[in-house]
Design a protein around this motif. Structure first.
Motif, PDB file in Angstrom:
ATOM      1  N   ALA A 127       0.834  -1.201   0.000  1.00 44.17           N
ATOM      2  CA  ALA A 127       0.000   0.000   0.000  1.00 44.17           C
ATOM      3  C   ALA A 127       0.866   1.247   0.000  1.00 44.17           C
ATOM      4  N   GLY A 128       0.510   2.209  -0.868  1.00 43.52           N
ATOM      5  CA  GLY A 128       1.229   3.473  -0.926  1.00 43.52           C
ATOM      6  C   GLY A 128       0.789   4.403   0.198  1.00 43.52           C
ATOM      7  N   TRP A 129       1.455   5.562   0.277  1.00 42.24           N
ATOM      8  CA  TRP A 129       1.140   6.482   1.378  1.00 42.24           C
ATOM      9  C   TRP A 129      -0.248   7.080   1.233  1.00 42.24           C
ATOM     10  N   ARG A 130      -0.727   7.253   0.003  1.00 39.30           N
ATOM     11  CA  ARG A 130      -2.077   7.780  -0.193  1.00 39.30           C
ATOM     12  C   ARG A 130      -3.126   6.796   0.335  1.00 39.30           C
ATOM     13  N   GLU A 131      -2.925   5.531   0.016  1.00 32.92           N
ATOM     14  CA  GLU A 131      -3.862   4.514   0.497  1.00 32.92           C
ATOM     15  C   GLU A 131      -3.821   4.393   2.013  1.00 32.92           C
ATOM     16  N   GLN A 132      -2.628   4.483   2.583  1.00 29.04           N
ATOM     17  CA  GLN A 132      -2.511   4.417   4.036  1.00 29.04           C
ATOM     18  C   GLN A 132      -3.201   5.604   4.709  1.00 29.04           C
ATOM     19  N   LEU A 133      -2.975   6.801   4.164  1.00 27.08           N
ATOM     20  CA  LEU A 133      -3.611   7.992   4.726  1.00 27.08           C
ATOM     21  C   LEU A 133      -5.121   7.942   4.581  1.00 27.08           C
ATOM     22  N   GLY A 134      -5.588   7.455   3.427  1.00 21.24           N
ATOM     23  CA  GLY A 134      -7.029   7.327   3.219  1.00 21.24           C
ATOM     24  C   GLY A 134      -7.657   6.340   4.181  1.00 21.24           C
ATOM     25  N   ALA A 135      -6.969   5.241   4.429  1.00 26.03           N
ATOM     26  CA  ALA A 135      -7.488   4.255   5.375  1.00 26.03           C
ATOM     27  C   ALA A 135      -7.574   4.832   6.784  1.00 26.03           C
ATOM     28  N   TRP A 136      -6.558   5.574   7.174  1.00 23.90           N
ATOM     29  CA  TRP A 136      -6.578   6.196   8.500  1.00 23.90           C
ATOM     30  C   TRP A 136      -7.722   7.206   8.617  1.00 23.90           C
ATOM     31  N   ASN A 137      -7.924   8.040   7.607  1.00 22.68           N
ATOM     32  CA  ASN A 137      -8.997   9.034   7.649  1.00 22.68           C
ATOM     33  C   ASN A 137     -10.370   8.367   7.734  1.00 22.68           C
ATOM     34  N   ASP A 138     -10.570   7.311   6.958  1.00 26.33           N
ATOM     35  CA  ASP A 138     -11.862   6.620   6.980  1.00 26.33           C
ATOM     36  C   ASP A 138     -12.145   6.025   8.362  1.00 26.33           C
ATOM     37  N   LEU A 139     -11.153   5.349   8.916  1.00 28.03           N
ATOM     38  CA  LEU A 139     -11.342   4.741  10.232  1.00 28.03           C
ATOM     39  C   LEU A 139     -11.565   5.798  11.313  1.00 28.03           C
ATOM     40  N   ALA A 140     -10.788   6.884  11.260  1.00 29.70           N
ATOM     41  CA  ALA A 140     -10.913   7.938  12.273  1.00 29.70           C
ATOM     42  C   ALA A 140     -12.273   8.613  12.195  1.00 29.70           C
ATOM     43  N   ASN A 141     -12.753   8.901  10.995  1.00 34.43           N
ATOM     44  CA  ASN A 141     -14.056   9.556  10.845  1.00 34.43           C
ATOM     45  C   ASN A 141     -15.178   8.670  11.378  1.00 34.43           C
ATOM     46  N   GLU A 142     -15.114   7.393  11.070  1.00 33.43           N
ATOM     47  CA  GLU A 142     -16.148   6.480  11.552  1.00 33.43           C
ATOM     48  C   GLU A 142     -16.159   6.418  13.078  1.00 33.43           C
ATOM     49  N   GLU A 143     -14.991   6.299  13.673  1.00 26.91           N
ATOM     50  CA  GLU A 143     -14.919   6.200  15.133  1.00 26.91           C
ATOM     51  C   GLU A 143     -15.347   7.506  15.813  1.00 26.91           C
ATOM     52  N   LEU A 144     -14.931   8.638  15.257  1.00 29.28           N
ATOM     53  CA  LEU A 144     -15.287   9.921  15.865  1.00 29.28           C
ATOM     54  C   LEU A 144     -16.793  10.164  15.798  1.00 29.28           C
ATOM     55  N   ILE A 145     -17.393   9.880  14.663  1.00 29.07           N
ATOM     56  CA  ILE A 145     -18.842  10.071  14.525  1.00 29.07           C
ATOM     57  C   ILE A 145     -19.601   9.149  15.466  1.00 29.07           C
ATOM     58  N   ALA A 146     -19.168   7.888  15.528  1.00 25.07           N
ATOM     59  CA  ALA A 146     -19.834   6.942  16.428  1.00 25.07           C
ATOM     60  C   ALA A 146     -19.672   7.367  17.886  1.00 25.07           C
ATOM     61  N   ASN A 147     -18.507   7.871  18.232  1.00 24.85           N
ATOM     62  CA  ASN A 147     -18.274   8.279  19.619  1.00 24.85           C
ATOM     63  C   ASN A 147     -19.112   9.496  19.998  1.00 24.85           C
ATOM     64  N   GLN A 148     -19.214  10.466  19.086  1.00 25.02           N
ATOM     65  CA  GLN A 148     -19.973  11.677  19.382  1.00 25.02           C
ATOM     66  C   GLN A 148     -21.479  11.431  19.463  1.00 25.02           C
ATOM     67  N   ARG A 149     -21.930  10.330  18.917  1.00 25.93           N
ATOM     68  CA  ARG A 149     -23.341   9.970  18.995  1.00 25.93           C
ATOM     69  C   ARG A 149     -23.637   9.040  20.165  1.00 25.93           C
ATOM     70  N   SER A 150     -22.612   8.602  20.862  1.00 25.58           N
ATOM     71  CA  SER A 150     -22.808   7.666  21.964  1.00 25.58           C
ATOM     72  C   SER A 150     -23.361   8.377  23.196  1.00 25.58           C
ATOM     73  N   GLU A 151     -24.043   7.628  24.036  1.00 31.10           N
ATOM     74  CA  GLU A 151     -24.617   8.183  25.258  1.00 31.10           C
ATOM     75  C   GLU A 151     -23.519   8.638  26.215  1.00 31.10           C
ATOM     76  N   GLU A 152     -22.418   7.902  26.262  1.00 27.81           N
ATOM     77  CA  GLU A 152     -21.324   8.249  27.161  1.00 27.81           C
ATOM     78  C   GLU A 152     -20.743   9.620  26.825  1.00 27.81           C
ATOM     79  N   PHE A 153     -20.549   9.892  25.537  1.00 32.40           N
ATOM     80  CA  PHE A 153     -19.995  11.186  25.127  1.00 32.40           C
ATOM     81  C   PHE A 153     -20.973  12.325  25.410  1.00 32.40           C
ATOM     82  N   LEU A 154     -22.243  12.115  25.109  1.00 29.71           N
ATOM     83  CA  LEU A 154     -23.240  13.169  25.319  1.00 29.71           C
ATOM     84  C   LEU A 154     -23.370  13.521  26.798  1.00 29.71           C
TER      85      LEU A 154
END
Length: 216
Positions: A127-154
């Motif tokens: 995997a090139g650096w673009r693919e690695q960076l894209g994978a990190w961004n996708d995973l981070a966005n999913e986790e951040l959105i899920a966390n901000q919608r969780s009852e614990e975060f609210l």
């Protein structure tokens, strides 16, 4: 060791500032000077500045200040001292809620790091650096959105906002008290003046529009 304690406990400089403000107010009013000499809170604030102010269970100084703020109104407890104790207790509560919020907010980053490590192990070095960076961004966005919608975060966010609002209110009480003793306008006075100026500007603009419409 002393330098580490001072940098880790921001309450120390705040306590020193409160003591300086109180002394300045005592110099402006002789009666306040007499109250200061009979008050027990300067001793407490001095101890807080020397040893550092900790929050959480097991801290004798924090618990003593909280009992003083919430206890019955005694003749030897001055009103200004009680306001200082209320602000001190509110500051401790704010630091506690901030620590809880930071703990909840850090969880998605740890989960993202774990998932990213597993995904890169599957992909390999191809995997090139673009693919690695894209994978990190996708995973981070999913986790951040899920966390901000969780009852614990609210819940943590709500408690932090409530603690910050309470601390701000206690700060305003101290500021208003000092301003009143020194004969200076309070924040409420400035807010009221700003509101009146805003209303006058609206009336002037409305009057200008009516005059322009009549001339036309």
């Amino acid at each position: 060791m002393a330098e580490e304690s001072s940098s880790a406990n921001p309450f120390g400089p705040l306590a020193a500032q409160w003591m300086d403000s109180w002394r300045a107010m005592a110099g402006a009013a002789a009666s306040v000077g007499e109250n200061w000499s009979s008050s027990m809170l300067p001793f407490i604030m001095k101890r807080a500045a020397e040893s550092g102010f900790g929050v959480g269970p097991g801290n004798d100084l924090a618990e003593a200040i909280e009992r003083m703020a919430k206890g019955p109104r005694l003749a030897d407890v001055l009103d200004f001292d009680r306001k200082l104790a209320n602000m001190t207790a509110a500051w401790g509560e704010l630091q506690s809620k901030l620590a809880a919020y930071q703990l909840v907010a850090s969880k998605p980053w740890m989960r993202t790091a774990q998932q990213y490590k597993m995904k890169m192990a599957q992909v390999g070095e191809s995997a090139g650096w673009r693919e690695q960076l894209g994978a990190w961004n996708d995973l981070a966005n999913e986790e951040l959105i899920a966390n901000q919608r969780s009852e614990e975060f609210l819940v943590a966010q709500k408690q932090l906002l409530q603690a910050a609002t309470e601390f701000r209110a206690r700060q305003s009480e101290i500021s208003d008290t000092i301003s009143t003793v020194l004969g200076m306008p309070t924040q409420r006075d400035f807010d009221d003046l700003t509101r009146q100026i805003t209303e006058l500007r609206r009336e002037v603009r409305a009057l200008e529009r009516r005059i322009a419409g009549g001339e036309a």
